[in-house]
Structures are given as C-alpha cells and as structure tokens.
Design a protein around this motif. Structure first.
Motif, mmCIF file in Angstrom:
data_model
loop_
_atom_site.group_PDB
_atom_site.id
_atom_site.type_symbol
_atom_site.label_atom_id
_atom_site.label_comp_id
_atom_site.label_asym_id
_atom_site.label_seq_id
_atom_site.Cartn_x
_atom_site.Cartn_y
_atom_site.Cartn_z
ATOM 1 N N LEU A 1 -3.405 -7.968 -7.808
ATOM 2 C CA LEU A 1 -2.387 -7.312 -6.994
ATOM 3 C C LEU A 1 -2.377 -5.801 -7.260
ATOM 4 C CD1 LEU A 1 0.139 -7.320 -5.140
ATOM 5 C CD2 LEU A 1 1.501 -7.767 -7.190
ATOM 6 N N LYS A 2 -2.371 -5.436 -8.533
ATOM 7 C CA LYS A 2 -2.310 -4.023 -8.886
ATOM 8 C C LYS A 2 -3.568 -3.276 -8.435
ATOM 9 C CE LYS A 2 -0.899 -1.013 -12.683
ATOM 10 N NZ LYS A 2 -0.408 -0.970 -14.080
ATOM 11 N N GLN A 3 -4.704 -3.946 -8.497
ATOM 12 C CA GLN A 3 -5.967 -3.336 -8.069
ATOM 13 C C GLN A 3 -5.914 -2.959 -6.589
ATOM 14 O OE1 GLN A 3 -9.400 -5.898 -8.505
ATOM 15 N NE2 GLN A 3 -10.499 -4.820 -6.874
ATOM 16 N N HIS A 4 -5.463 -3.903 -5.767
ATOM 17 C CA HIS A 4 -5.432 -3.650 -4.326
ATOM 18 C C HIS A 4 -4.315 -2.666 -3.940
ATOM 19 C CE1 HIS A 4 -8.598 -6.459 -3.597
ATOM 20 N NE2 HIS A 4 -7.915 -7.490 -4.066
ATOM 21 N N LEU A 5 -3.201 -2.707 -4.641
ATOM 22 C CA LEU A 5 -2.144 -1.737 -4.375
ATOM 23 C C LEU A 5 -2.602 -0.325 -4.744
ATOM 24 C CD1 LEU A 5 1.107 -3.593 -5.542
ATOM 25 C CD2 LEU A 5 0.474 -2.952 -3.210
ATOM 26 N N THR A 6 -3.349 -0.220 -5.835
ATOM 27 C CA THR A 6 -3.896 1.082 -6.224
ATOM 28 C C THR A 6 -4.831 1.607 -5.134
ATOM 29 O OG1 THR A 6 -3.753 0.535 -8.587
ATOM 30 C CG2 THR A 6 -5.230 2.331 -7.961
ATOM 31 N N SER A 7 -5.640 0.731 -4.589
ATOM 32 C CA SER A 7 -6.542 1.135 -3.495
ATOM 33 C C SER A 7 -5.742 1.576 -2.276
ATOM 34 C CB SER A 7 -7.461 -0.030 -3.121
ATOM 35 O OG SER A 7 -8.291 -0.395 -4.195
ATOM 36 N N ALA A 8 -4.713 0.817 -1.937
ATOM 37 C CA ALA A 8 -3.894 1.145 -0.767
ATOM 38 C C ALA A 8 -3.262 2.527 -0.912
ATOM 39 C CB ALA A 8 -2.818 0.087 -0.564
ATOM 40 N N PHE A 9 -2.685 2.795 -2.071
ATOM 41 C CA PHE A 9 -2.046 4.090 -2.284
ATOM 42 C C PHE A 9 -3.069 5.217 -2.367
ATOM 43 C CE2 PHE A 9 1.615 1.537 -3.938
ATOM 44 C CZ PHE A 9 2.543 1.999 -3.015
ATOM 45 N N THR A 10 -4.268 4.922 -2.846
ATOM 46 C CA THR A 10 -5.322 5.930 -2.896
ATOM 47 C C THR A 10 -5.722 6.344 -1.482
ATOM 48 O OG1 THR A 10 -6.158 5.079 -5.009
ATOM 49 C CG2 THR A 10 -7.660 6.423 -3.698
ATOM 50 N N PHE A 11 -5.897 5.365 -0.594
ATOM 51 C CA PHE A 11 -6.199 5.683 0.808
ATOM 52 C C PHE A 11 -5.056 6.478 1.436
ATOM 53 C CE2 PHE A 11 -8.900 1.660 0.639
ATOM 54 C CZ PHE A 11 -10.098 2.358 0.614
ATOM 55 N N ARG A 12 -3.837 6.090 1.131
ATOM 56 C CA ARG A 12 -2.664 6.766 1.694
ATOM 57 C C ARG A 12 -2.578 8.219 1.203
ATOM 58 N NH1 ARG A 12 3.531 5.424 2.732
ATOM 59 N NH2 ARG A 12 2.551 3.755 3.886
ATOM 60 N N LYS A 13 -2.704 8.404 -0.085
ATOM 61 C CA LYS A 13 -2.582 9.756 -0.632
ATOM 62 C C LYS A 13 -3.704 10.656 -0.111
ATOM 63 C CE LYS A 13 0.110 10.876 -3.398
ATOM 64 N NZ LYS A 13 1.452 11.473 -3.252
ATOM 65 N N TYR A 14 -4.899 10.102 0.026
ATOM 66 C CA TYR A 14 -6.002 10.902 0.560
ATOM 67 C C TYR A 14 -5.737 11.272 2.020
ATOM 68 C CZ TYR A 14 -10.642 12.492 1.867
ATOM 69 O OH TYR A 14 -11.692 13.254 2.334
ATOM 70 N N ARG A 15 -5.260 10.316 2.801
ATOM 71 C CA ARG A 15 -4.921 10.587 4.204
ATOM 72 C C ARG A 15 -3.928 11.739 4.299
ATOM 73 N NH1 ARG A 15 -2.895 5.896 5.363
ATOM 74 N NH2 ARG A 15 -0.669 6.352 5.330
ATOM 75 N N ASN A 16 -2.937 11.736 3.426
ATOM 76 C CA ASN A 16 -1.915 12.778 3.472
ATOM 77 C C ASN A 16 -2.439 14.156 3.082
ATOM 78 O OD1 ASN A 16 0.638 10.435 2.357
ATOM 79 N ND2 ASN A 16 0.074 11.018 4.431
ATOM 80 N N THR A 17 -3.554 14.200 2.327
ATOM 81 C CA THR A 17 -4.145 15.507 2.015
ATOM 82 C C THR A 17 -4.874 16.102 3.218
ATOM 83 O OG1 THR A 17 -6.288 14.627 1.246
ATOM 84 C CG2 THR A 17 -4.507 14.792 -0.391
ATOM 85 N N LEU A 18 -5.209 15.272 4.195
ATOM 86 C CA LEU A 18 -5.973 15.728 5.351
ATOM 87 C C LEU A 18 -5.103 16.358 6.430
ATOM 88 C CD1 LEU A 18 -8.402 12.683 5.789
ATOM 89 C CD2 LEU A 18 -8.809 14.813 4.532
ATOM 90 N N TYR A 19 -3.811 16.023 6.432
ATOM 91 C CA TYR A 19 -2.920 16.476 7.509
ATOM 92 C C TYR A 19 -1.633 17.035 6.905
ATOM 93 C CZ TYR A 19 -6.074 13.504 10.199
ATOM 94 O OH TYR A 19 -7.195 12.920 10.755
ATOM 95 N N ASN A 20 -1.403 18.318 7.092
ATOM 96 C CA ASN A 20 -0.197 18.948 6.571
ATOM 97 C C ASN A 20 1.059 18.321 7.173
ATOM 98 O OD1 ASN A 20 -1.648 20.784 4.999
ATOM 99 N ND2 ASN A 20 -1.724 22.330 6.629
ATOM 100 N N GLY A 21 2.001 17.992 6.319
ATOM 101 C CA GLY A 21 3.268 17.434 6.779
ATOM 102 C C GLY A 21 3.235 15.956 7.072
ATOM 103 N N SER A 22 2.076 15.313 6.939
ATOM 104 C CA SER A 22 1.965 13.900 7.313
ATOM 105 C C SER A 22 2.754 12.991 6.378
ATOM 106 C CB SER A 22 0.501 13.467 7.345
ATOM 107 O OG SER A 22 -0.108 13.598 6.073
ATOM 108 N N GLU A 23 2.825 13.337 5.109
ATOM 109 C CA GLU A 23 3.549 12.477 4.164
ATOM 110 C C GLU A 23 5.027 12.409 4.519
ATOM 111 O OE1 GLU A 23 3.807 11.677 -0.653
ATOM 112 O OE2 GLU A 23 2.916 13.516 0.105
ATOM 113 N N ALA A 24 5.616 13.559 4.855
ATOM 114 C CA ALA A 24 7.036 13.588 5.220
ATOM 115 C C ALA A 24 7.285 12.874 6.540
ATOM 116 C CB ALA A 24 7.513 15.040 5.315
ATOM 117 N N ALA A 25 6.386 13.065 7.504
ATOM 118 C CA ALA A 25 6.555 12.426 8.814
ATOM 119 C C ALA A 25 6.452 10.909 8.703
ATOM 120 C CB ALA A 25 5.513 12.954 9.796
ATOM 121 N N GLU A 26 5.474 10.436 7.954
ATOM 122 C CA GLU A 26 5.323 8.996 7.758
ATOM 123 C C GLU A 26 6.549 8.423 7.049
ATOM 124 O OE1 GLU A 26 1.654 8.079 5.801
ATOM 125 O OE2 GLU A 26 0.428 9.155 7.266
#
Length: 430
Positions: free
Chosen positions: A175-200
């Motif tokens: 469970l922790k392995q896959h959650l870590t992957s999920a958050f890694t994809f999410r955090k990387y996505r948010n580095t690509l688009y300014n303001g995306s973390e707050a909007a999401e």
C-alpha cells in the motif's frame, strides 16, 4: 468576480437521463428519502452533523419535482409522505445544492441508480454540498485546465493507475509503495504547471470531500467499496476531459484508505487544508528529492508507455478541435452575451479549454435577467466568467431566437443587435 452568480456543475451527469421517460410512484420516492435518512443517521459521527435535510428529486424531462418537506412558499403540494410540483423554468436542473423557495436543498436528478449503494452515494454527496458551508468548507469549483494538456493528463493518469494498485494492495508495505508512487506523480505534475497544486486542491476540497462522504455513507463493505473506487477510475478514464471531474476519483481513494486507519481524519481538515500535504503526512510518505528521475523509473510499473502514446495521439486530435472552436467563436462573426446575474449548469465531462480564450462547453444552460440560453452544440465561456459567445443567430420568432445548436428565450426589455462592421451580434437592454 464582479457579478454575483450561482453555478451548478452536474448538468446531465448521471448516465441514463437522456432518453428515458419514467413514471415514478410517490411510494418509490419515499423509499429513496428513507434510505438517505437511515444512512445519514447511521453515519452522523462522520461530520458530527446529520446530512439528511431538505432534498428534491427532479425529472429533467418534465421538471416534475419531489421533495421530502414543504417549500417555504408553498409551491409544492403534499402527496402522502412527500411533496411534489413543477420546478420553475428559471431554475437550472443539476445534481447540486440549490437555494430555492426559501430553503437550501440538495437537488438530485432522476432516474436514480437501481443499485441501492450507488443511490445513497449520490444522495449523500449532494447532501454534503447542502451542509458544507456550515462545516466551514466554501463552495469552490475551479477549472484545472492543465489537466487537458498532454503532460497534465499523463501524470494524472499515472497517479490514478498507482491509486488503483494501492486499492488492490494486500499488505501495508505494498500500500505504501503505491501511495508513494501516486504522490510522486502528483508532485511532479504540479512542478510542471504554476498554480496547479492550489487549483487541484480547491476542487478536491469541494467535490473530492463530497464524494468521500458519499462513499462512506453508502454503507458499502470493504469489497464493494474497492470495486466502486476501481470501476469509478476506469469509467473516468473514458471522459473526454478531466479538468472538472478528476476530484471524484482522487480524494475518495486517499480518503477511504486513510479512513480505514483513522475514522476521524476528515474532521481535522478545513477549507484551507492542503490535502496533498495532509495525506502525505498521514500516510508517512517520503517524496523522492529528484522527482523527474523518480517518475521516469516508475513509468513501466503503471502502464506508462501506453498512456504516453495515447496522450500524444489525443493532443493531435485536440489541436484540430481547438482550431475549429477558435474559428467558430472568435475569428468568425459570433454572438456575445454578457452576464448580469447568471446561473449556469453544464456537463463537466466534455468541456474544452481554449488556451487563454476561455473554455468551450458543448452542453450548457444559462439563466439570467435577460432570459434563458440553452446550448447543445458548443459555447465559449470567457476566462472571467463574465460573458458567453455562441454562433450568430439564424432565426427569430418574437422573443425566441435560435442558432446552430442553441435557443435563447429573451425576457421583456431585451433585444439583439448586429454590428455592421464586425458582423457580431450583442444583447441590448432597452
């Protein structure tokens, strides 16, 4: 925004509404209300507040409405244990919370699912929207247009694939392995688009928390809850766009998995909570320092090659569609209508962001002081939500004006005029 308006975001959201004409008995309606009342009472500790309250069920074809209590103005008439009547045409139909006839209601469109758990899930979701201001959650629905971009879609899909594996996990380590992957994809996505973390985050605090509430109140057992989450993600992937509906399939998964560990986690958040940070801390996740390297190493574990290929192909198709919409609503003569006191409902699954020009809504209904606009073949909403553009009118019958896939029913005191130079039409207040 300068003007005041209400928005309803789930116009024709429930499958099966389109062509069904159903006759439903008051006894059946009473059963639906009783199901919600019973489920809400069983789960009152979820928010320490009863979800059950003023609720209306409505047939979108006939506008016949059924409620569990009397409206303040007496429009609805008692019929056994329920009340019924016809919803006025100036009120948009949607799955939402709505202020009408002296009360704030949870509004849900008929027909409801034949599956009891799915019915309660939807009823509880909209009931949460009715009470959420009293819980300290503001009503926010923002457009996450970056999720219509190729990379935005890729890393959301990868996050969801990781979440599917997390739901299927048979051990805490997995469970922790896959959650870590999920958050890694999410955090990387948010580095690509300014303001995306707050909007999401804004949409997840609104729709995500509401859907998490519906999932818990539905009373599904562990196996059914897992199936619902997995099937929901698979169905979501078929949507033409993700920008307004992704939160239904991210927050509920994180929330449900955390609920299995901490039944009260949701009562520890508020409208200012950063859900991503909250979940990372709650699950004790460590995010890799080099996000780009980490996601590259994780692609193959979550169907990355196929996702990247599919999104590259979609991007090419989208470019053509955007060019067509620009021609129709910007470059060619068109009809621009400014809002005064607007209320709008639409289908959030098929909207098309048009770069910095706004967003195209293929299906949308707008009510305003100037009348009612019903669109079935596209309209461009401005970025500031202060006006809408449609194709030029082709037919006028008294106060009813129509064009390519749209009808405008004008109120008294309004007309339309054409600019001789540009060929554009506009609304004129007499």
């Amino acid at each position: 925004m300068k003007q005041t308006f209400l928005t309803s975001f789930f116009f024709l959201f429930i499958l099966g509404v389109k062509a069904q004409k159903q006759s439903i008995s008051p006894d059946t309606i009473s059963i639906f209300f009783d199901e919600l009342k019973t489920a809400s009472a069983k789960n009152i500790t979820l928010w320490d507040k009863d979800l059950y309250g003023p609720t209306i069920l409505i047939d979108p074809k006939t506008r016949e409405v059924f409620s569990n209590e009397q409206d303040a103005e007496g429009i609805l008439k008692q019929n056994g244990n329920i009340f019924s009547g016809i919803l006025p045409p100036d009120i948009n139909i949607a799955n939402t919370a709505v202020n009408w006839s002296g009360k704030k209601w949870a509004m849900i469109m008929l027909p409801l699912s034949q599956n009891r758990q799915n019915r309660i899930n939807l009823l509880a979701h909209e009931s949460f929207h009715r009470i959420q201001p009293s819980l300290g959650f503001t009503l926010n629905n923002v457009e996450n247009n970056h999720l219509d971009q190729k990379d935005g879609r890729i890393y959301l899909r990868l996050e969801l694939e990781a979440l599917k594996q997390a739901v299927r996990s048979s051990s805490e380590k997995e469970l922790k392995q896959h959650l870590t992957s999920a958050f890694t994809f999410r955090k990387y996505r948010n580095t690509l688009y300014n303001g995306s973390e707050a909007a999401e985050n804004l949409l997840e605090l609104n729709e995500g928390i509401a859907e998490f509430t519906g999932l818990v109140v539905s009373g599904r057992n562990k196996e059914d809850a897992r199936s619902s989450l997995l099937n929901g993600i698979d169905d979501f992937m078929k949507n033409p766009t993700f920008v307004r509906s992704f939160a239904y399939h991210t927050t509920p998964v994180y929330g449900y998995l955390l609920y299995n560990k901490d039944k009260g986690w949701n009562k520890k958040i508020d409208a200012k909570t950063d859900l991503t940070g909250y979940f990372i801390k709650a699950f004790k996740i460590t995010i890799p320092a080099d996000l780009q390297k980490a996601v590259e190493e994780l692609y193959d574990d979550y169907n990355g090659k196929t996702i990247i290929k599919e999104e590259a192909e979609r991007e090419e198709r989208t470019k053509k569609l955007i060019a067509e919409y620009k021609l129709k609503f910007i470059q060619q003569p068109h009809f621009e209508i400014r809002f005064e006191k607007m209320n709008v409902s639409f289908d959030p699954r098929n909207i098309v962001p048009l770069e910095d020009k706004g967003t195209v809504y293929p299906n949308i209904r707008v009510t305003d002081l100037w009348g009612i606009l019903t669109v079935e073949n596209g309209a461009l909403m401005s970025p500031d939500w202060d006006k809408i553009s449609i194709s030029n009118p082709v037919k006028t019958e008294n106060k009813k004006i129509s064009g390519d896939g749209w009808i405008l029913e004008l109120s008294d005191g309004y007309t339309i005029s054409k600019d001789k130079d540009s060929g554009n039409y506009k609304l004129v207040k007499n």
